[in-house]
Design an enzyme around this catalytic site. Sequence first.
Site, PDB file in Angstrom:
ATOM      1  NE  ARG A  50      51.026  12.746  88.800  1.00 37.06           N
ATOM      2  CZ  ARG A  50      49.817  12.187  88.805  1.00 37.06           C
ATOM      3  NH1 ARG A  50      48.822  12.725  89.487  1.00 37.06           N
ATOM      4  NH2 ARG A  50      49.585  11.086  88.109  1.00 37.06           N
ATOM      5  CE  LYS A 149      50.758   7.657  89.777  1.00 36.16           C
ATOM      6  NZ  LYS A 149      49.667   7.320  90.694  1.00 36.16           N
ATOM      7  CD  GLU A 182      45.224   9.848  97.680  1.00 38.20           C
ATOM      8  OE1 GLU A 182      45.082  10.173  96.483  1.00 38.20           O
ATOM      9  OE2 GLU A 182      46.327   9.824  98.248  1.00 38.20           O
TER      10      GLU A 182
END
Length: 289
Positions: A50, A149, A182
């Site tokens: 990721r 991210k 979220e």
Amino acid sequence: MFIYLDGEFVPEEEAKISVFDHGLLYGDGVFEGIRAYNGRVFRLEDHVDRLYDSAKVIDLAVPVEKEEFAEIILETLRRNNLTDAYIRPIVTRGIGTMGLDPRKCPKPSIICIAIEWGAMYGDLYEKGLTAVTVSVRRNPAEAMPPNVKSLNYLNNIMAKIEANYKGGDEAIFFDTNGYVSEGSGDNIFVVKNGILITPPTLNNLRGITRQVVLEIAESMGIPVKEQNLGYYDLYAADEIIVTGTAAEVAPITLIDGRSVGTGKPGAITRQLMAAFKAATEKEGTPTYN
């Protein structure tokens, strides 16, 4: 504490970056949050994958291969004699000019930090978190994909600030279309009539703990759906759960002043929490061979 910084392990007080690093100047870089349990790094390969995916999306060339980066993470734990830890690998754009142009940054920097950090929410795993919905909207995927991210976490921080003022332990984001996204630092699930439901990951981070919970639910025969959710689904939920590497698996028992279900962590929540804990105790990449 020893920090990995561009090929060296240096004492914490010597771990410094340039004020001209674009990670500092513009939040230009990516990171991961990883946990180690009992001398094993949980889902290490998934986290490294990721990290590299995030870097690719922002056109940031990580200067080492994935296998070497994984070894950097493991060695950071060894240098600090840690078996249970929270690990923060970071790749910044590196030193550049004062302008935005990433082409002016010839060499990215790699940093890896490992610390002791227990359960993020303390005793709230037993009684449940208080959550609040916030007016701040999640970055839309067409502007800055939530699946990157990145070091620029101001969107999340703005949500957390609003939750702090409202007395919430966690903030719940909606996207610009009015759907549940979220939490400020975790993914979200609702349970309704025995079905575990979570939003698709276009408008929220493709969480690794989220994926583990989906796998656990399937193995336990708990029906799972991915679908858009709104305020109604939060307020009418039998249970609400948040998941993340730092948060692990945690119950929400109050949202916007409304009790969730019975006001206590529900049966499915408790099953998933126990199963996740069991998974962390037996899975992972060994730190010490």
